[in-house]
Design a protein around this motif. Structure first.
Motif, PDB file in Angstrom:
ATOM      1  N   GLY A 105       7.897  -0.233   4.263  1.00 59.43           N
ATOM      2  CA  GLY A 105       6.716  -0.621   3.509  1.00 59.43           C
ATOM      3  C   GLY A 105       5.526  -0.890   4.411  1.00 59.43           C
ATOM      4  O   GLY A 105       5.685  -1.320   5.562  1.00 59.43           O
ATOM      5  N   VAL A 106       4.342  -0.623   3.878  1.00 61.54           N
ATOM      6  CA  VAL A 106       3.084  -0.949   4.546  1.00 61.54           C
ATOM      7  C   VAL A 106       2.259  -1.777   3.587  1.00 61.54           C
ATOM      8  O   VAL A 106       2.047  -1.375   2.435  1.00 61.54           O
ATOM      9  N   THR A 107       1.818  -2.939   4.039  1.00 57.03           N
ATOM     10  CA  THR A 107       0.950  -3.786   3.230  1.00 57.03           C
ATOM     11  C   THR A 107      -0.414  -3.895   3.895  1.00 57.03           C
ATOM     12  O   THR A 107      -0.660  -3.288   4.942  1.00 57.03           O
TER      13      THR A 107
ATOM     14  N   LEU B 165       0.813  -1.220   0.000  1.00 58.91           N
ATOM     15  CA  LEU B 165       0.000   0.000   0.000  1.00 58.91           C
ATOM     16  C   LEU B 165       0.847   1.271   0.000  1.00 58.91           C
ATOM     17  O   LEU B 165       0.417   2.298  -0.506  1.00 58.91           O
ATOM     18  N   TRP B 166       2.028   1.204   0.610  1.00 57.55           N
ATOM     19  CA  TRP B 166       2.938   2.351   0.638  1.00 57.55           C
ATOM     20  C   TRP B 166       4.357   1.852   0.789  1.00 57.55           C
ATOM     21  O   TRP B 166       4.612   0.825   1.438  1.00 57.55           O
ATOM     22  N   ALA B 167       5.286   2.534   0.136  1.00 55.71           N
ATOM     23  CA  ALA B 167       6.700   2.194   0.276  1.00 55.71           C
ATOM     24  C   ALA B 167       7.511   3.481   0.188  1.00 55.71           C
ATOM     25  O   ALA B 167       7.167   4.396  -0.567  1.00 55.71           O
ATOM     26  N   GLY B 168       8.573   3.561   0.953  1.00 56.66           N
ATOM     27  CA  GLY B 168       9.411   4.754   0.944  1.00 56.66           C
ATOM     28  C   GLY B 168      10.713   4.519   1.677  1.00 56.66           C
ATOM     29  O   GLY B 168      11.012   3.400   2.099  1.00 56.66           O
ATOM     30  N   GLN B 169      11.470   5.591   1.841  1.00 56.32           N
ATOM     31  CA  GLN B 169      12.747   5.548   2.533  1.00 56.32           C
ATOM     32  C   GLN B 169      12.871   6.734   3.472  1.00 56.32           C
ATOM     33  O   GLN B 169      12.204   7.765   3.277  1.00 56.32           O
TER      34      GLN B 169
ATOM     35  N   THR C  89      -5.791   2.887   9.187  1.00 55.64           N
ATOM     36  CA  THR C  89      -6.931   2.405   8.402  1.00 55.64           C
ATOM     37  C   THR C  89      -6.853   0.906   8.207  1.00 55.64           C
ATOM     38  O   THR C  89      -7.855   0.187   8.354  1.00 55.64           O
ATOM     39  N   GLN C  90      -5.676   0.403   7.893  1.00 58.86           N
ATOM     40  CA  GLN C  90      -5.513  -1.032   7.717  1.00 58.86           C
ATOM     41  C   GLN C  90      -5.680  -1.788   9.032  1.00 58.86           C
ATOM     42  O   GLN C  90      -6.218  -2.902   9.054  1.00 58.86           O
ATOM     43  N   ARG C  91      -5.246  -1.204  10.128  1.00 59.61           N
ATOM     44  CA  ARG C  91      -5.459  -1.843  11.431  1.00 59.61           C
ATOM     45  C   ARG C  91      -6.949  -1.963  11.735  1.00 59.61           C
ATOM     46  O   ARG C  91      -7.411  -2.989  12.247  1.00 59.61           O
ATOM     47  N   ASP C  92      -7.705  -0.912  11.390  1.00 61.83           N
ATOM     48  CA  ASP C  92      -9.151  -0.960  11.594  1.00 61.83           C
ATOM     49  C   ASP C  92      -9.784  -2.036  10.728  1.00 61.83           C
ATOM     50  O   ASP C  92     -10.680  -2.772  11.189  1.00 61.83           O
ATOM     51  N   HIS C  93      -9.330  -2.158   9.488  1.00 64.55           N
ATOM     52  CA  HIS C  93      -9.868  -3.179   8.588  1.00 64.55           C
ATOM     53  C   HIS C  93      -9.572  -4.575   9.122  1.00 64.55           C
ATOM     54  O   HIS C  93     -10.430  -5.465   9.091  1.00 64.55           O
ATOM     55  N   ARG C  94      -8.343  -4.794   9.594  1.00 60.92           N
ATOM     56  CA  ARG C  94      -7.975  -6.104  10.121  1.00 60.92           C
ATOM     57  C   ARG C  94      -8.786  -6.424  11.363  1.00 60.92           C
ATOM     58  O   ARG C  94      -9.219  -7.564  11.556  1.00 60.92           O
ATOM     59  N   SER C  95      -8.995  -5.402  12.215  1.00 59.03           N
ATOM     60  CA  SER C  95      -9.765  -5.620  13.430  1.00 59.03           C
ATOM     61  C   SER C  95     -11.219  -5.957  13.115  1.00 59.03           C
ATOM     62  O   SER C  95     -11.819  -6.838  13.722  1.00 59.03           O
TER      63      SER C  95
ATOM     64  N   GLY D 159       6.117  -6.592  11.245  1.00 60.18           N
ATOM     65  CA  GLY D 159       5.150  -6.675  12.328  1.00 60.18           C
ATOM     66  C   GLY D 159       3.763  -6.771  11.728  1.00 60.18           C
ATOM     67  O   GLY D 159       3.397  -5.957  10.865  1.00 60.18           O
ATOM     68  N   TYR D 160       2.994  -7.776  12.146  1.00 61.15           N
ATOM     69  CA  TYR D 160       1.635  -7.919  11.623  1.00 61.15           C
ATOM     70  C   TYR D 160       0.734  -6.842  12.234  1.00 61.15           C
ATOM     71  O   TYR D 160       0.787  -6.583  13.442  1.00 61.15           O
ATOM     72  N   LEU D 161      -0.067  -6.227  11.391  1.00 54.73           N
ATOM     73  CA  LEU D 161      -0.914  -5.127  11.834  1.00 54.73           C
ATOM     74  C   LEU D 161      -1.832  -5.541  12.982  1.00 54.73           C
ATOM     75  O   LEU D 161      -2.026  -4.782  13.937  1.00 54.73           O
TER      76      LEU D 161
END
Length: 213
Positions: A114-116, A27-31, A203-209, A134-136
Motif C-alpha cells: 500500500g501507498v498512502t 492512494l494505491w494498494a495491490g499485491q 509525487t507524494q514524496r515531493d508533496h511531503r518535502s 516507512g514514512y515517505l
C-alpha cells in the motif's frame, strides 16, 4: 482517492483500512503477481538446485542397491540407514527445484502493498499478521527495477531493521538463496505497472518535502 491497479487491489484496500493513521488516506494498494517470475538470483539457484536434487536422487538410487548385486545380509542394516539418511536431502532438493515456487506463490497471495499520503506499507499474513512501514519523508531513496512487460520491483531505503536473515555463507541475505524471504522486506516485489506506482510514491514524496519547507 485510491488508484486501482490489478485484480487484487480491492482485497488489498480492505486489508489496509484498519492500518491507516489519523489523517492518512490510501492512494494505491495491490499485491505481488503470483505467477513464476525469474530473478537474477535464480540463474545461480537453478543449476545449484538441479545439482543438489540430482545428486540426492543418485545417492538414494545407489544405496538402495540398484548398482550392485545383492549384498550379504549383514550389510542390509547399513544400507537401510544410508537410505534413510538421504531422504531429507532428496526432499530439500525437490523443494529447491520446484517446491519453492509453490511456496512463494502461497506467500505472495498473503502479501499486500500500500501507498498512502504518508507511508509505504507491506502487510504479510502468511503465518501471522505483520506490518512493515516507512514514512515517505524518511525515505532517502526509492529504486525502481522493471521488466519489458512493466512488471517490476520497488525498493526503499533506509529499510527498518526487522531481524537478521543470514545466508549459508555467513552474510546478510539480499539476493537470497531462499527467495521467499524477500517478501518480508520493506519493498514492493513483482507488481504490475510498477512505473505508475513509482510515480505515485515520488509525487507524494515531493508533496511531503514541499510541505516541510
Amino acid at each position: 482517492m485510491v488508484t486501482s491497479l490489478g485484480m487484487d487491489s480491492a482485497a488489498a484496500q480492505l486489508e489496509f483500512q484498519s492500518e491507516l493513521l489519523s489523517g492518512e488516506s490510501l492512494l494505491w494498494a495491490g499485491q505481488p503477481l503470483r505467477r513464476v517470475l525469474f530473478h537474477r538470483s535464480d540463474w545461480m539457484m537453478i543449476p545449484f538446485s538441479l545439482l543438489w536434487g540430482g545428486f540426492a536422487l543418485f545417492w538414494e538410487y545407489g544405496v538402495s542397491g540398484h548398482f550392485d548385486q545383492p549384498r550379504p545380509t549383514h550389510h542390509t542394516g547399513a544400507m537401510n540407514f544410508m537410505s534413510l539418511w538421504g531422504i531429507p536431502f532428496v526432499l530439500i532438493g525437490q523443494y529447491l527445484i520446484w517446491g519453492r515456487f509453490l511456496y512463494v506463490a502461497w506467500r505472495k497471495a498473503r502479501t499486500f502493498y500500500g501507498v498512502t499520503n504518508k507511508r509505504v506499507l507491506v502487510l504479510g499474513k502468511s503465518w501471522n499478521r505483520s506490518l512493515s512501514d516507512g514514512y515517505l519523508k524518511g525515505l532517502t531513496s526509492v529504486t525502481l527495477t522493471t521488466r519489458p512487460d512493466g512488471v517490476g520491483t520497488i525498493e526503499f531505503a533506509p529499510e527498518p531493521e526487522t531481524g537478521t536473515n543470514w545466508n549459508f555463507y555467513g552474510g546478510r541475505r539480499r539476493g537470497s538463496l531462499v527467495k521467499d524471504i524477500e517478501l518480508s522486506r520493506l519493498a514492493f516485489f513483482d507488481i504490475a505497472d510498477a512505473k505508475t506506482v513509482y510515480q505515485i510514491i515520488q509525487t507524494q514524496r515531493d508533496h511531503r518535502s514541499s510541505a516541510d519547507n
